[in-house]
Design a protein around this motif. Structure first.
Motif, mmCIF file in Angstrom:
data_model
loop_
_atom_site.group_PDB
_atom_site.id
_atom_site.type_symbol
_atom_site.label_atom_id
_atom_site.label_comp_id
_atom_site.label_asym_id
_atom_site.label_seq_id
_atom_site.Cartn_x
_atom_site.Cartn_y
_atom_site.Cartn_z
ATOM 1 N N ASN A 22 -8.411 16.842 -40.001
ATOM 2 C CA ASN A 22 -9.207 15.774 -39.400
ATOM 3 C C ASN A 22 -10.459 15.541 -40.230
ATOM 4 O O ASN A 22 -10.668 16.179 -41.268
ATOM 5 C CB ASN A 22 -9.528 16.086 -37.929
ATOM 6 N N GLU A 52 -13.395 16.412 -39.808
ATOM 7 C CA GLU A 52 -14.262 17.588 -39.870
ATOM 8 C C GLU A 52 -13.694 18.672 -40.782
ATOM 9 O O GLU A 52 -14.273 19.736 -40.928
ATOM 10 C CB GLU A 52 -14.491 18.156 -38.469
ATOM 11 N N GLY A 77 -6.560 10.077 -35.963
ATOM 12 C CA GLY A 77 -7.691 10.884 -36.415
ATOM 13 C C GLY A 77 -7.297 12.064 -37.276
ATOM 14 O O GLY A 77 -8.158 12.812 -37.728
ATOM 15 N N TRP A 78 -6.010 12.247 -37.490
ATOM 16 C CA TRP A 78 -5.516 13.344 -38.313
ATOM 17 C C TRP A 78 -4.714 12.778 -39.476
ATOM 18 O O TRP A 78 -3.999 11.795 -39.319
ATOM 19 C CB TRP A 78 -4.630 14.283 -37.494
ATOM 20 N N ASP A 79 -4.828 13.394 -40.649
ATOM 21 C CA ASP A 79 -4.096 12.982 -41.844
ATOM 22 C C ASP A 79 -3.214 14.123 -42.330
ATOM 23 O O ASP A 79 -3.598 15.294 -42.228
ATOM 24 C CB ASP A 79 -5.066 12.612 -42.974
#
Length: 66
Positions: free
Chosen positions: A17, A19, A34-36
């Protein structure tokens, strides 16, 4: 039905994400917003090896440094 997140013989992706936090993710489950994908389809052990080699600081990127 077994839990796809705990299948030792399953196929996984590694997600990250904004962060910099990582997650093992079953290929059969849609990647959440929101996640790759940072490591393509692999076995559980291959994904864990990738995470161990690349995610060396568990703190979120947004956390202030003391």
């Amino acid at each position: 039905m077994s839990n796809p997140f705990e299948d030792e013989n399953g196929r996984y992706l590694v997600l990250a994400n904004a962060e910099g936090q990582h997650s093992l993710w079953p290929v059969s489950v849609e990647v959440p917003g929101g996640w790759d994908v940072v490591h393509g389809e692999d076995g559980r052990q291959g994904c864990l090896a990738f995470v161990n080699a690349t995610w060396t600081d568990m703190r979120p990127r947004g956390l202030p440094v003391p």
